[in-house]
Each structure stands twice: as structure tokens, then as C-alpha cells.
Design an enzyme around this catalytic site. Structure first.
Site, PDB file in Angstrom:
ATOM      1  N   ASN A  81      56.318  65.909  45.647  1.00  0.00           N
ATOM      2  CA  ASN A  81      55.932  65.988  47.061  1.00  0.00           C
ATOM      3  C   ASN A  81      57.008  65.549  48.056  1.00  0.00           C
ATOM      4  O   ASN A  81      56.998  65.976  49.200  1.00  0.00           O
ATOM      5  CB  ASN A  81      54.588  65.311  47.324  1.00  0.00           C
ATOM      6  CG  ASN A  81      54.536  63.865  46.939  1.00  0.00           C
ATOM      7  OD1 ASN A  81      55.407  63.379  46.225  1.00  0.00           O
ATOM      8  ND2 ASN A  81      53.522  63.162  47.402  1.00  0.00           N
ATOM      9  N   PRO A 119      64.298  64.998  38.432  1.00  0.00           N
ATOM     10  CA  PRO A 119      63.468  65.618  39.468  1.00  0.00           C
ATOM     11  C   PRO A 119      62.185  66.204  38.880  1.00  0.00           C
ATOM     12  O   PRO A 119      62.081  66.373  37.667  1.00  0.00           O
ATOM     13  CB  PRO A 119      64.371  66.735  40.001  1.00  0.00           C
ATOM     14  CG  PRO A 119      65.287  67.066  38.875  1.00  0.00           C
ATOM     15  CD  PRO A 119      65.454  65.822  38.046  1.00  0.00           C
ATOM     16  N   GLY A 144      58.649  66.821  32.180  1.00  0.00           N
ATOM     17  CA  GLY A 144      58.020  65.530  31.915  1.00  0.00           C
ATOM     18  C   GLY A 144      57.906  65.256  30.429  1.00  0.00           C
ATOM     19  O   GLY A 144      58.245  64.177  29.943  1.00  0.00           O
ATOM     20  N   SER A 175      52.004  60.294  39.449  1.00  0.00           N
ATOM     21  CA  SER A 175      50.575  60.003  39.292  1.00  0.00           C
ATOM     22  C   SER A 175      50.355  58.775  38.402  1.00  0.00           C
ATOM     23  O   SER A 175      51.233  58.396  37.612  1.00  0.00           O
ATOM     24  CB  SER A 175      49.880  61.210  38.675  1.00  0.00           C
ATOM     25  OG  SER A 175      50.401  61.423  37.381  1.00  0.00           O
ATOM     26  N   GLU A 203      55.418  53.579  41.626  1.00  0.00           N
ATOM     27  CA  GLU A 203      54.677  53.994  42.829  1.00  0.00           C
ATOM     28  C   GLU A 203      53.735  55.110  42.403  1.00  0.00           C
ATOM     29  O   GLU A 203      54.161  56.240  42.199  1.00  0.00           O
ATOM     30  CB  GLU A 203      55.642  54.476  43.923  1.00  0.00           C
ATOM     31  CG  GLU A 203      56.614  53.411  44.423  1.00  0.00           C
ATOM     32  CD  GLU A 203      55.926  52.227  45.077  1.00  0.00           C
ATOM     33  OE1 GLU A 203      54.737  52.326  45.442  1.00  0.00           O
ATOM     34  OE2 GLU A 203      56.573  51.179  45.184  1.00  0.00           O
ATOM     35  N   ARG A 216      49.884  63.954  49.605  1.00  0.00           N
ATOM     36  CA  ARG A 216      50.606  62.705  49.858  1.00  0.00           C
ATOM     37  C   ARG A 216      49.825  61.570  49.207  1.00  0.00           C
ATOM     38  O   ARG A 216      48.594  61.556  49.248  1.00  0.00           O
ATOM     39  CB  ARG A 216      50.727  62.424  51.368  1.00  0.00           C
ATOM     40  CG  ARG A 216      51.443  63.516  52.115  1.00  0.00           C
ATOM     41  CD  ARG A 216      51.428  63.298  53.634  1.00  0.00           C
ATOM     42  NE  ARG A 216      50.668  62.156  54.063  1.00  0.00           N
ATOM     43  CZ  ARG A 216      49.414  62.212  54.518  1.00  0.00           C
ATOM     44  NH1 ARG A 216      48.759  63.357  54.604  1.00  0.00           N
ATOM     45  NH2 ARG A 216      48.803  61.117  54.895  1.00  0.00           N
ATOM     46  N   CYS A 217      50.560  60.625  48.617  1.00  0.00           N
ATOM     47  CA  CYS A 217      49.864  59.491  48.005  1.00  0.00           C
ATOM     48  C   CYS A 217      49.081  58.731  49.071  1.00  0.00           C
ATOM     49  O   CYS A 217      48.050  58.143  48.795  1.00  0.00           O
ATOM     50  CB  CYS A 217      50.870  58.563  47.342  1.00  0.00           C
ATOM     51  SG  CYS A 217      52.198  58.086  48.447  1.00  0.00           S
ATOM     52  N   GLU A 253      42.266  61.313  42.077  1.00  0.00           N
ATOM     53  CA  GLU A 253      43.020  61.651  43.288  1.00  0.00           C
ATOM     54  C   GLU A 253      43.127  63.173  43.339  1.00  0.00           C
ATOM     55  O   GLU A 253      43.766  63.771  42.470  1.00  0.00           O
ATOM     56  CB  GLU A 253      44.419  61.024  43.198  1.00  0.00           C
ATOM     57  CG  GLU A 253      45.291  61.294  44.388  1.00  0.00           C
ATOM     58  CD  GLU A 253      46.742  60.853  44.141  1.00  0.00           C
ATOM     59  OE1 GLU A 253      47.198  60.903  42.985  1.00  0.00           O
ATOM     60  OE2 GLU A 253      47.399  60.464  45.118  1.00  0.00           O
ATOM     61  N   HIS A 284      53.673  56.106  54.939  1.00  0.00           N
ATOM     62  CA  HIS A 284      54.746  55.254  54.426  1.00  0.00           C
ATOM     63  C   HIS A 284      56.058  55.532  55.124  1.00  0.00           C
ATOM     64  O   HIS A 284      56.927  54.669  55.194  1.00  0.00           O
ATOM     65  CB  HIS A 284      54.918  55.455  52.916  1.00  0.00           C
ATOM     66  CG  HIS A 284      53.706  55.060  52.129  1.00  0.00           C
ATOM     67  ND1 HIS A 284      53.525  55.421  50.823  1.00  0.00           N
ATOM     68  CD2 HIS A 284      52.616  54.338  52.461  1.00  0.00           C
ATOM     69  CE1 HIS A 284      52.371  54.940  50.380  1.00  0.00           C
ATOM     70  NE2 HIS A 284      51.803  54.290  51.360  1.00  0.00           N
TER      71      HIS A 284
HETATM   72  P1  NAP Z   1      53.450  63.607  38.175  1.00  0.00           P
HETATM   73  O1  NAP Z   1      52.872  64.842  37.630  1.00  0.00           O
HETATM   74  O2  NAP Z   1      52.965  62.313  37.660  1.00  0.00           O
HETATM   75  O3  NAP Z   1      55.036  63.734  38.004  1.00  0.00           O
HETATM   76  C1  NAP Z   1      55.918  62.811  38.555  1.00  0.00           C
HETATM   77  C2  NAP Z   1      57.249  62.901  37.832  1.00  0.00           C
HETATM   78  O4  NAP Z   1      57.070  62.411  36.505  1.00  0.00           O
HETATM   79  C3  NAP Z   1      57.784  64.327  37.674  1.00  0.00           C
HETATM   80  O5  NAP Z   1      59.175  64.323  37.757  1.00  0.00           O
HETATM   81  C4  NAP Z   1      57.321  64.692  36.275  1.00  0.00           C
HETATM   82  O6  NAP Z   1      58.058  65.718  35.681  1.00  0.00           O
HETATM   83  C5  NAP Z   1      57.551  63.375  35.574  1.00  0.00           C
HETATM   84  N1  NAP Z   1      56.834  63.230  34.306  1.00  0.00           N
HETATM   85  C6  NAP Z   1      55.720  63.850  33.882  1.00  0.00           C
HETATM   86  N2  NAP Z   1      55.386  63.410  32.640  1.00  0.00           N
HETATM   87  C7  NAP Z   1      56.321  62.506  32.284  1.00  0.00           C
HETATM   88  C8  NAP Z   1      56.540  61.706  31.144  1.00  0.00           C
HETATM   89  N3  NAP Z   1      55.708  61.748  30.102  1.00  0.00           N
HETATM   90  N4  NAP Z   1      57.608  60.885  31.107  1.00  0.00           N
HETATM   91  C9  NAP Z   1      58.452  60.817  32.159  1.00  0.00           C
HETATM   92  N5  NAP Z   1      58.309  61.556  33.278  1.00  0.00           N
HETATM   93  C10 NAP Z   1      57.241  62.387  33.351  1.00  0.00           C
HETATM   94  O7  NAP Z   1      53.245  63.543  39.766  1.00  0.00           O
HETATM   95  P2  NAP Z   1      53.441  64.701  40.827  1.00  0.00           P
HETATM   96  O8  NAP Z   1      52.301  65.650  40.728  1.00  0.00           O
HETATM   97  O9  NAP Z   1      54.820  65.240  40.771  1.00  0.00           O
HETATM   98  O10 NAP Z   1      53.351  63.873  42.190  1.00  0.00           O
HETATM   99  C11 NAP Z   1      52.148  63.538  42.776  1.00  0.00           C
HETATM  100  C12 NAP Z   1      51.715  62.138  42.406  1.00  0.00           C
HETATM  101  O11 NAP Z   1      52.686  61.208  42.867  1.00  0.00           O
HETATM  102  C13 NAP Z   1      50.416  61.745  43.084  1.00  0.00           C
HETATM  103  O12 NAP Z   1      49.617  61.032  42.177  1.00  0.00           O
HETATM  104  C14 NAP Z   1      50.879  60.841  44.212  1.00  0.00           C
HETATM  105  O13 NAP Z   1      49.890  59.938  44.658  1.00  0.00           O
HETATM  106  C15 NAP Z   1      52.043  60.155  43.573  1.00  0.00           C
HETATM  107  N6  NAP Z   1      52.933  59.601  44.597  1.00  0.00           N
HETATM  108  C16 NAP Z   1      52.882  58.250  44.818  1.00  0.00           C
HETATM  109  C17 NAP Z   1      53.655  57.688  45.828  1.00  0.00           C
HETATM  110  C18 NAP Z   1      53.572  56.216  46.112  1.00  0.00           C
HETATM  111  O14 NAP Z   1      54.349  55.732  46.922  1.00  0.00           O
HETATM  112  N7  NAP Z   1      52.675  55.468  45.490  1.00  0.00           N
HETATM  113  C19 NAP Z   1      54.497  58.503  46.599  1.00  0.00           C
HETATM  114  C20 NAP Z   1      54.537  59.888  46.333  1.00  0.00           C
HETATM  115  C21 NAP Z   1      53.738  60.423  45.323  1.00  0.00           C
HETATM  116  P3  NAP Z   1      57.473  67.213  35.631  1.00  0.00           P
HETATM  117  O15 NAP Z   1      57.459  67.675  37.044  1.00  0.00           O
HETATM  118  O16 NAP Z   1      58.439  67.914  34.789  1.00  0.00           O
HETATM  119  O17 NAP Z   1      56.104  67.135  35.039  1.00  0.00           O
END
Ligand code: NAP
Length: 511
Positions: free
Chosen positions: A179, A203, A235, A255, A274, A307-308, A405, A465
């Protein structure tokens, strides 16, 4: 829903930035920078646009050997190269990156629109926020300072003293979500590099182009050649990075589910996590209804709710419930969804899978007696801003939207009469990222501020944020640690205590 996509999506690749980091035929094929070279291989992975799901680019996919080599280069050479740069030089490089990002701002905007589905204004906001973050790096510096501890107050430490200093851990792995594909790279890079670490960026698979472009300007600005790598593994394949003991810190944004997997695999490393969120907004009976409704609508829908810190639950005091509800419906109805290259307020979700999850969440709420007040439908990966009314809090707790979420422009709305009960209910959610409070009654606000289990509370504002001028981060399943200017330095540096013993030397003077 009526979505028209007039033109196929094509990256604008005229600029020098692309010629240097991509092979260009019909579409660009990017060469990830892997700690000493812009890497090429035989395997090309596709990059799609969420606007129309078309293939807009590719990248050379690193094999196991090249990943190992990149980690080794970073570990054996890169981290020393950064540590041996004077801090003043590091900040100069960061400022130069900001200058170059200004030069190439339009290219970054184009990439964010086409690879992430952001509108032009939201993409420009991310680029400007990234430049701002780079420009404010000097505000992090204070946190690099340490302590002096006199030994005077313990008989065992008399005639000794200590300096407590911070030093870089060495190698930081920055795992970024889809995002904020540019800002998250920049932010994690700034606090890691400024404090003397080398950086590996992983990334998100959906949109790695912004990170490829970032590596180009970082190197041009003078980041040492072995001190940065962009490793675009999926991932599933990223265990090879997460588990590697040459990596000292993982700064992860994503996530909660993925965060848990990363924690399990990481072993003993420093972590900043995060994670997922989605925030509650409380509207008290003395709130300014027009302003609150407008801010809440933005909080629900900005960047399509992906957005988170997006608002996912709106809790309104009984006496003003109908009025607030009507105003939020009115605001949400005005929001135009569509191709973000056109004159629209919000674009698509990152993929159709998330849009299907949105539909499931709506269906689930309806099955539990919920009522759609506005929105509810989808076309491919485009969804309408949606507000679902739920009659009572006990039912709300059983909904998917409360328990998970949903990364889409959707929220629940519910009335409350008893503030303590509303707080208790919200605290039962597994997430604890932020909360918003709209109103004036200082006693109620004070109670909410004290009792909500969250990392940040926004009073008369929707949670945002931004560039981390104020620190943010979650509690419970929303994370560990804080990001924010200055605060993150704590997680990428280790404390070293140096004790000077002068016992019996006859030189000691008490403080
Ligand atoms: P995601 O699916 O959890 O992926 C995040 C990152 O982790 C991606 O680069 C992903 O790669 C990688 N990943 C996935 N599985 C992994 C593994 N087993 N080992 C290591 N890395 C792995 O999250 P998203 O859908 O991209 O982003 C949305 C989430 O981020 C939401 O839950 C949101 O709330 C959270 N977020 C939180 C904040 C905060 O400040 N708290 C800020 C922004 C976003 P791939 O893309 O290749 O799967």
C-alpha cells in the site's frame, strides 16, 4: 457499478531512470539492484496493473545463488561501507536522494498510479511524503545520542563511570507492503541508513517498480555500492532472507497473519512489526457533526480503504446517531470510484481476491442482521464506498469486519449509550493500532484516551500516520515497536555500554 476503462495501461518510460534499470522492448523488464549489480537472469516475472489487470512490466527474478551472494556482499562489505561513512556524509546522501526524487517525481507518480492504482493526487502525496521524510532525516539524529552514567551511587561501581552509546546493528531487512510501495521503502531506508546500517528491501510482489526506481536514485546519490539490495522474492520464498543470521534486524510492515509467520521464522533478531489494524472512530454527542462526518468518510475511503489506519468501525452516541449516520452516507455517496487515471476520488483494490473478501464481509454482516446504508457492490477489483449498520455491539463482535481487517473502503456503524461498554467492546478486537475521537467533552475524551488499547489516538481528526512526524505503531496483533521520525532509531541500533574503571588510580573525583 459503472466503471469504464478507456485506455490500456502503459508505463511512461521516456525518462532516463527507466533506461538505466530496465531492458526495454515492448514493456520494460526491470533489473533489481542486488548489492553490486543490476541483476539479469533468464526468468522474468510479470508485473500487472491493478487498473485493468494488464501486464505493464516484468523483472528479472533472482535465483537462490544470486540472493545468497547479495546477502554476503551486504554482510561482508556493505555494512562496513556504511559504518565507515561519517554521519554527516550519510545525511548528505539522504538529502541528495531527496533532490533526485524531486527531479524524477513525475516518474514516481506515474509508477504509483499504474502499478498500485492510486489516483494522481494520492500518488503525488506519497512521493511528496517520501521527499519530506528524507528532508526531515536530521530530526532522527538526536536519538543517536547516548548517556553518561556516573558510578557514584553504588559501592561496587565507585570510581568508575560508563558511556552508553548506540551503534548500528549491521544489516536491516525492510519488508514492505503493497500500500505504500515507495514511502515504506524510503522511511525504513532513512532510519536504517542514517544510523549506519546497510539495507535489504523486500518489496511486495504486486508492485516492486517503485523500489527498483528508488535504488537507482539512491546509488546515484552516493549510497555505497554494496550497502543496498532490492530482492524481489515472493512472500513464500522470503524465508531465505528472514531466517538468515547475517541479517540483524527485520523491519516489517504488513498484515498480522504474515507478521506472525515472520516472527516464527526470524529466530533471535531485532524486530519492528507494523501490522494490521483498521481503526474505530468514536463520535461523542457534542461533536461537530458536519466536520466529523466529512473526516470519517475520508478516513474510511482514502486510498480505497487500503490503509492500516483506515476507519473500519464508527461508534456514535445515541442522541446524535441518526444525524451522524445521514451525514456520513451523504459524504460517502459523493465519492467517485473508477480508473484512477481519470477524474475519480478512489481507484481499484490491489486485486480481485480482496474485492471478493469485501463481498464476503458484506454478506456476512447482512446475514447477521446488518443493513447496507450506502454502497455494497463491486465490479472486478473495484468496490463502492460502503457503510453497514449493525444494531448492537454484541452482534458486531461476531462479524467478519470486527474480527478481521477488510482492506477496502468499508466500515460498520453502530450506536452506543454506555461509553464504558463501547470501550470494552472495541478493546475486545484483536487489533490495537489507532482510534479517533470526535467531540469536546474532556472527561469522556480523557476516559477514552486512558482506556483504549491502541498505539495512537487522534482527537477531532481521522487516524493518519502520514510521514511519521508523530510516532505510530500498534498494540496486540497490530504490532511491536514504533515507526516515526526519531523513534525507529531505537530498533535499528544496539546499545553498547563502555565502563571506565579508575579504581585505585588516585584520579577519581566525585561528581
Ligand atoms: P502482506 O500480505 O502481509 O505482505 C506484506 C509483505 O510481506 C509483502 O512484501 C509480502 O510479499 C511479504 N510476505 C508475505 N509472506 C511472507 C513471508 N512468509 N515471509 C516474509 N515476507 C512475506 O500485507 P499487504 O497486503 O502487502 O499489506 C497490507 C497489510 O499491511 C495490512 O494488514 C495493513 O494493515 C498492513 N500495514 C500496516 C501498517 C502499520 O503501520 N501498522 C502500515 C501499512 C500497512 P508478497 O507481496 O510477495 O506476498
Amino acid at each position: 457499478m459503472d466503471i469504464v476503462i478507456r485506455e490500456p495501461v502503459k508505463l511512461n518510460i521516456e525518462s532516463e531512470i527507466f533506461r538505466e534499470i530496465a531492458d526495454i522492448d515492448e514493456i520494460p523488464v526491470f533489473k533489481p539492484y542486488m548489492a553490486d549489480i543490476f541483476y539479469k537472469s533468464k526468468i522474468i516475472a510479470d508485473i500487472k496493473s491493478p487498473i485493468d489487470q494488464s501486464k505493464i512490466a516484468g523483472f528479472f527474478k533472482p535465483d537462490k545463488e544470486s540472493v545468497k551472494l547479495a546477502i554476503e556482499n551486504i554482510h561482508s562489505k556493505g555494512k562496513t561501507q556504511v559504518r565507515n561513512l561519517p554521519g554527516e556524509k550519510r545525511i548528505e546522501i539522504i538529502q541528495k536522494i531527496a533532490d533526485l526524487m524531486e527531479v524524477f517525481a513525475d516518474d514516481f507518480v506515474d509508477v504509483l498510479v499504474k502499478n498500485t492504482g492510486k489516483t494522481y493526487s494520492s500518488a503525488r502525496g506519497e512521493v511528496e511524503g517520501s521527499i519530506d521524510r528524507l528532508r526531515r532525516a536530521h530530526l532522527d539524529l538526536k536519538r543517536m545520542q547516548g548517556d553518561f552514567v556516573p558510578g557514584d551511587w553504588d559501592e561496587h561501581t565507585l570510581e568508575s563511570e560508563a558511556i552508553i552509546k548506540r551503534e548500528p546493528y549491521g544489516v536491516v531487512l525492510a519488508i514492505v507492503p503493497f500500500n505504500y510501495p515507495l514511502f515504506d521503502v524510503v522511511n525504513k531506508f532513512v532510519y536504517s541508513f542514517l544510523s549506519g546500517n546497510a539495507v535489504i528491501v523486500k518489496p511486495a510482489s504486486a508492485n516492486p517498480i517503485a523500489s527498483f526506481c528508488f535504488s537507482f536514485i539512491a546509488l546515484k546519490a552516493g549510497v555505497p555500492e554494496n550497502a543496498l539490495a532490492i530482492i524481489p522474492l515472493s512472500g513464500k520464498e522470503s524465508g531465505v532472507l528472514v531466517e538468515d543470521s547475517r541479517i540483524n534486524v527485520i523491519s516489517f510492515t504488513g498484515s498480522s497473519k504474515t507478521g506472525k509467520e515472520v516472527i516464527k521464522k526470524a529466530g533471535i533478531k531485532q524486530l519492528v512489526m507494523e501490522l494490521g489494524g483498521g481503526d474505530p472512530a468514536f463520535v461523542l454527542e457534542d461533536a461537530d457533526i458536519e466536520i466529523s462526518a466529512s473526516k470519517i468518510a475520508t478516513g474510511i475511503t482514502s486510498f480505497s480503504g487500503q490503509r492500516c489506519d483506515a476507519i473500519k468501525i464508527v461508534l456514535v452516541e445515541n442522541s446524535i446517531y441518526d444525524h451522524v449516520k445521514e451525514r456520513i452516507i451523504n459524504e460517502l455517496s459523493k465519492i467517485k470510484v473508477g480508473d484512477p487515471r481519470e477524474n475519480t476520488d478512489i481507484g481499484p483494490l490491489i486485486d480481485e481476491r480482496t474485492a471478493i473478501l469485501f463481498e464476503k464481509a458484506v454478506e456476512d454482516a447482512l446475514n447477521k442482521g446488518g443493513k447496507i446504508l450506502v454502497g455494497g457492490s463491486r465490479w472486478r477489483n473495484y468496490v463502492e464506498p460502503t457503510l453497514v449498520e449493525i444494531d448492537d455491539m454484541e452482534t458486531m463482535k461476531t462479524t467478519m469486519m470486527f474480527q478481521e481487517e477488510i482492506f477496502a473502503p468499508i466500515a460498520l456503524i453502530v450506536a452506543f449509550g454506555n461509553l464504558d461498554y463501547a470501550i470494552k467492546t472495541v478493546n475486545e478486537r484483536k487489533y490495537g493500532l489507532d482510534a479517533a475521537i470526535f467531540g469536546k467533552d474532556i472527561n469522556k475524551i480523557r476516559k477514552l484516551v486512558r482506556l483504549l488499547d491502541v498505539g495512537a489516538i487522534y482527537i477531532n481528526e481521522y487516524p493518519r500516520h502520514g510521514i511519521g512526524y508523530y510516532p505510530f505503531g500498534g498494540r496486540k496483533e497490530s504490532g511491536i515497536g514504533r515507526e516515526g521520525i526519531g523513534y525507529s532509531i531505537e530498533y535499528v541500533t544496539a546499545i553498547k555500554t563502555i565502563v571506565y574503571n579508575y579504581k585505585g588510580k588516585g584520579i577519581w573525583e566525585y561528581m
